[in-house]
Design a protein around this motif. Structure first.
Motif, PDB file in Angstrom:
ATOM      1  N   UNK A  10       0.863  -1.181   0.000  1.00 30.27           N
ATOM      2  CA  UNK A  10       0.000   0.000   0.000  1.00 30.27           C
ATOM      3  C   UNK A  10       0.899   1.230   0.000  1.00 30.27           C
ATOM      4  N   UNK A  12       1.213   5.266   0.310  1.00 34.55           N
ATOM      5  CA  UNK A  12       0.459   6.448   0.738  1.00 34.55           C
ATOM      6  C   UNK A  12       0.514   7.572  -0.291  1.00 34.55           C
ATOM      7  N   UNK A  17      -4.465   5.425   0.428  1.00 37.83           N
ATOM      8  CA  UNK A  17      -3.395   4.473   0.120  1.00 37.83           C
ATOM      9  C   UNK A  17      -3.730   3.738  -1.167  1.00 37.83           C
ATOM     10  N   UNK A  19      -3.255   0.563  -3.514  1.00 41.19           N
ATOM     11  CA  UNK A  19      -2.824  -0.833  -3.479  1.00 41.19           C
ATOM     12  C   UNK A  19      -2.102  -1.168  -4.783  1.00 41.19           C
ATOM     13  N   UNK A  71      -7.403   5.281  -6.193  1.00 43.16           N
ATOM     14  CA  UNK A  71      -8.134   5.514  -4.950  1.00 43.16           C
ATOM     15  C   UNK A  71      -9.563   4.974  -5.057  1.00 43.16           C
ATOM     16  N   UNK A  72      -9.967   4.208  -4.054  1.00 43.15           N
ATOM     17  CA  UNK A  72     -11.341   3.701  -4.020  1.00 43.15           C
ATOM     18  C   UNK A  72     -11.579   2.462  -4.864  1.00 43.15           C
ATOM     19  N   UNK A  73     -10.546   1.983  -5.544  1.00 36.68           N
ATOM     20  CA  UNK A  73     -10.695   0.789  -6.388  1.00 36.68           C
ATOM     21  C   UNK A  73     -10.030  -0.404  -5.693  1.00 36.68           C
ATOM     22  N   UNK A  74     -10.694  -1.555  -5.707  1.00 38.83           N
ATOM     23  CA  UNK A  74     -10.114  -2.790  -5.163  1.00 38.83           C
ATOM     24  C   UNK A  74      -9.688  -2.637  -3.715  1.00 38.83           C
ATOM     25  N   UNK A  75      -8.410  -2.885  -3.460  1.00 42.00           N
ATOM     26  CA  UNK A  75      -7.900  -2.840  -2.090  1.00 42.00           C
ATOM     27  C   UNK A  75      -7.375  -1.463  -1.697  1.00 42.00           C
ATOM     28  N   UNK A  76      -7.392  -0.499  -2.612  1.00 41.96           N
ATOM     29  CA  UNK A  76      -6.981   0.862  -2.257  1.00 41.96           C
ATOM     30  C   UNK A  76      -8.018   1.460  -1.314  1.00 41.96           C
ATOM     31  N   UNK A  77      -7.607   2.464  -0.592  1.00 43.96           N
ATOM     32  CA  UNK A  77      -8.558   3.140   0.284  1.00 43.96           C
ATOM     33  C   UNK A  77      -9.038   4.422  -0.393  1.00 43.96           C
ATOM     34  N   UNK A  80     -14.206   6.294  -4.515  1.00 49.33           N
ATOM     35  CA  UNK A  80     -14.131   5.948  -5.932  1.00 49.33           C
ATOM     36  C   UNK A  80     -14.649   7.072  -6.813  1.00 49.33           C
TER      37      UNK A  80
END
Lengths: 286, 314
Positions: A10, A12, A17, A19, A71-77, A80
Motif C-alpha cells: 500500500x 500512501x 493508500x 494498493x 483511490x477507491x478501487x479494489x484494495x486501495x482506500x 471511488x
C-alpha cells in the motif's frame, strides 16, 4: 513466476493508500514499468489480468514493474471518484507510485503504460517524473471529453454525424483546440510533443474520431526524428470498451513486452516482437 | 542500487484504512496454486469468529472488488478478522493461464477457509459473498465446515446468471451498431456447444454445462445460520430468493431474510463507475455497500439490524 518475486504493497498518496503489486525479476532490474488502468474501476491486474501477465513476462526479461489501482478501487482506500478533464486526472497517484517504484527497485529507467484516463494520467505525470524513458498508451482518446455523457453533448454528436467529412475534420480540430485551451493551456497537442521530446512514445488508438489530432501530431514527430521512437498504431476495435476481444488482449500484452524490452538497456533480443500483419500493426502510420 | 526488499515487505501492511482495523497482504495456498489475499484484522483482541469473502465470477470479480473490500473492512471493524482473496485465474493469483470454473471457485473457497483458520486462529468461520460469490459460498459451506453464511443477492440458478452475461453482450452489440439480424443468437450458440465472447470473457460448452448444473434450491446445505439478502429496485420479494430461503429452512438452516432497495440495484456486478453528469466518473455503489456491510456486520455479531430491511424467518 519461478524467476520473479511479487510484493503487494500500500503506497500512501495524499489522504489515501494505493494498493499495488511490485514484481521483481531475478537479479538487478534493467528498468521498472508502471501499469495503471482506465477510469472505470479496473483493478491493478487490469481487466482479463493483462497487467499481471505483462508484469510476469517483463520480469522474465529483467524488467521490474508495479501495477496499481486508483483511490477507491479494489484494495486501495479512499473514495471511488476519478476526474476526466486533463487537469483533474489522478496524476498524483501515478506520480507517487512511479517515484516509489523507482525508489524500491533501485533504477531510474522508468516506463509507464495505461489506458483511457490512465493513459492521460501517465502522459501528464511525465512532467513531474522526467525519469520516464518510455510510454505505451492505449486509447488516449483525447476527444473523449468529460462532458460526453451530457444530453447537450449527445445532441451535438448526432448533429456532427450528419456533417460532410471535410466539415467534420474542421469541427474536430476546433474541438481539439478548445479542449487544449480549456485545460489550463496544457493542451493535448503540446503534451504529446513534450512527452515525445525526451522518451519513446507508443500510442495505440482506435481509428475513430476520438483519436483527434493524434495522427497528425505523430506524423510530424516522426518526420522531425529526435532519436526517440515515436509510433502510432491504429487498430480496428470491435468495442468501445477496452480489451473486450481476445485478439485485443493478446495484442496488448505483446505490444507492452516488445516495446518496453526495446526501450531499456540490455534488450533481450526482440522475443515477442510484432510480426508484420499483426492486428496492432495493420494501420501503423509509419 | 539493490532492490529494497525490507521496505517492500514493510509496506504490505496498513493501519486504519477504516476506523479501528489494520490490513495485511497474505499469501494464500490453494490446491490450484498460490494466490494473494488481504487479511483485515480488528484492533484489540479479535473475536472467536472470522469471515472469508467469496468473490463473484468472471467480469463481476473486478467490478465487485470494492464491494468485497468494504464488507471485509466493516466486519473487521466489528471485531471479526476477515480474509478476502483471489481465486485461481483471477487478479494476482499464481497461474496466468488458468481458466476458472464453478468447480475451481468452490474448491478454492474451501481451501481459503482452511488457510484462514491457520492465519487467524479463529475457531468459527462464516462465508460472505455477493452474486455468484454468494452462490459459491453456499456450495462450499458444508465441506468448509462454516456455520454462518451471508448470501448477498445470490445467483440461485447458474443458468440464469450466465444468461445475464449473454444478454449484456447483446446490448453492447446493439449499442455499437454491430448487431446483424443474420447473426446467431449467442445464447443458442452457447447451448449448442459453441463458444461466445462475453465482454472479453470467453465461455464455452464446459462453462455452460457447469453453470446449468447449479441450482441452490436443490443443493445439500450446511449446519448453521444464514442471512439471505435480496437487493432490488423495488421491495417485492423475488420468487427464487423465496424458494432458496424455503429450501435452506427445510434443511434445518436458521435463516434471516432481508431486502435492500437501491436505485442502482440492476448494476450490481456490472461496471460500477458512471459519469456523474459532469467531469467525474463516480462509483455508484458506496451507499449500497454501506447498507449491505452494516446489515451483514450487525447480523454477524448479533446486533439488531434496521427493521425496515429485515424480516425474521425463524
Amino acid at each position: 513466476m519461478e524467476t520473479t518475486r511479487e510484493y503487494p504493497v500500500w503506497i500512501p498518496v495524499n489522504d489515501h493508500h494505493i494498493a499495488a503489486i511490485v514484481t521483481i525479476p531475478e537479479g538487478d532490474p534493467r528498468a521498472v514499468v508502471l501499469f495503471t488502468t482506465g477510469g472505470g474501476g479496473a483493478p491493478r491486474s487490469q481487466r482479463f489480468r493483462l497487467w499481471t501477465r505483462a508484469a510476469r513476462e517483463l520480469a522474465d526479461r529483467g524488467i521490474a514493474s508495479v501495477r496499481m489501482e486508483y483511490e477507491g478501487v479494489g484494495d486501495s482506500t479512499g473514495a471511488g471518484r476519478i476526474g476526466l478533464k486533463w487537469s483533474q486526472l489522478p496524476t498524483d497517484d501515478v506520480i507517487e507510485v512511479a517515484r516509489f517504484a523507482m525508489s524500491v527497485t533501485g533504477t531510474t529507467q522508468l516506463g509507464m503504460s495505461g489506458n483511457c484516463a490512465g493513459a492521460r494520467a501517465c502522459i501528464r505525470a511525465t512532467e513531474s517524473v522526467p525519469e520516464c524513458k518510455s510510454l505505451v498508451l492505449f486509447w488516449l482518446k483525447p476527444i473523449a471529453a468529460p462532458d460526453r455523457g451530457t444530453r447537450r453533448f449527445q445532441s451535438g454528436v448526432r448533429l456532427f454525424r450528419l456533417l460532410p467529412d471535410t466539415v467534420k475534420r474542421k469541427v474536430a480540430k476546433a474541438y481539439w483546440y478548445r479542449e487544449g485551451r480549456a485545460s489550463k493551456k496544457v493542451g493535448v497537442e503540446n503534451t504529446l510533443r513534450k512527452a515525445a521530446a525526451t522518451r519513446d512514445l507508443l500510442l495505440i488508438e482506435t481509428s475513430s474520431a476520438l483519436a483527434g489530432e493524434i495522427p497528425t501530431v505523430i506524423q510530424e514527430l516522426e518526420r522531425a526524428g529526435n532519436g526517440h521512437r515515436v509510433e502510432l498504431r491504429q487498430v480496428e476495435s470491435t468495442s468501445m470498451q477496452a480489451f473486450q476481444s481476445p485478439a485485443e488482449q493478446e495484442m496488448t500484452v505483446t505490444t507492452v513486452l516488445e516495446w518496453f524490452d526495446a526501450s531499456f538497456p540490455g534488450a533481450s533480443g526482440g522475443e515477442g516482437a510484432l510480426e508484420p500483419g499483426h492486428p496492432a500493426s495493420v494501420q501503423g502510420s509509419s | 542500487m539493490p532492490v529494497d526488499v525490507a521496505r517492500l515487505q514493510a509496506m504490505g501492511e496498513i493501519t486504519d484504512p477504516v476506523g479501528g482495523i489494520s490490513e495485511r497482504f497474505v499469501e494464500v495456498p490453494l490446491r490450484s496454486g498460490s494466490t494473494v489475499g488481504v487479511l483485515s484484522i480488528p484492533a484489540g483482541s479479535p473475536g472467536h469468529r472470522g469471515w472469508v469473502v467469496s468473490h463473484s465470477y468472471g467480469p463481476e470479480q473486478p467490478n465487485l472488488g470494492s464491494f468485497d473490500a468494504a464488507l471485509a473492512r466493516r466486519l473487521a471493524s466489528q471485531g471479526a478478522p476477515v480474509l478476502r482473496f483471489h481465486c485461481q485465474g483471477y487478479g494476482d493469483s499464481e497461474h496466468t493461464d488458468f481458466t476458472p470454473s464453478v468447480e475451481s471457485h468452490v474448491r478454492d473457497t474451501i481451501d481459503a477457509v482452511e488457510a484462514f483458520r491457520t492465519l487467524s486462529g479463529v475457531r468459527s468461520v462464516g462465508l460472505v459473498g455477493v452474486n455468484f460469490g454468494a452462490t459459491c459460498a453456499l456450495l462450499a459451506a458444508s465441506e468448509a465446515s462454516v456455520d454462518q453464511l451471508a448470501l448477498i443477492s445470490p445467483a440461485v440458478q447458474g443458468s440464469r446468471f450466465l444468461h445475464k452475461f449473454v444478454r449484456t453482450r447483446s446490448i453492447i452489440e446493439v449499442s455499437e451498431s454491430t448487431w446483424s439480424p443474420d447473426a446467431p443468437n449467442p445464447w443458442s450458440v452457447l447451448k449448442a456447444g459453441g463458444t461466445v465472447n462475453i465482454r472479453g470473457f470467453v465461455l464455452g460448452e464446459d462453462e455452460f454445462r457447469s453453470f446449468e448444473a447449479v441450482d441452490l434450491r436443490t443443493v445439500d446445505t450446511f449446519s448453521g445460520s444464514a442471512l439471505v439478502v435480496q437487493i432490488s429496485v423495488g421491495s417485492e420479494p423475488r420468487r427464487e430468493i423465496t424458494e432458496l430461503v424455503d429450501h435452506l429452512e427445510s434443511s434445518g438452516v436458521s435463516v434471516t431474510r432481508a431486502t435492500i432497495t437501491d436505485q442502482f440495484a440492476a448494476l450490481l456486478g456490472d461496471r460500477p463507475y458512471r459519469r456523474d453528469g459532469g467531469q467525474f466518473l463516480e462509483d455508484v455503489h458506496p451507499e449500497l455497500r454501506g447498507k449491505v456491510a452494516e446489515l451483514v456486520a450487525d447480523w454477524g455479531t448479533g446486533s439488531p439490524a434496521p427493521r425496515a430491511v429485515m424480516e425474521e424467518r425463524t
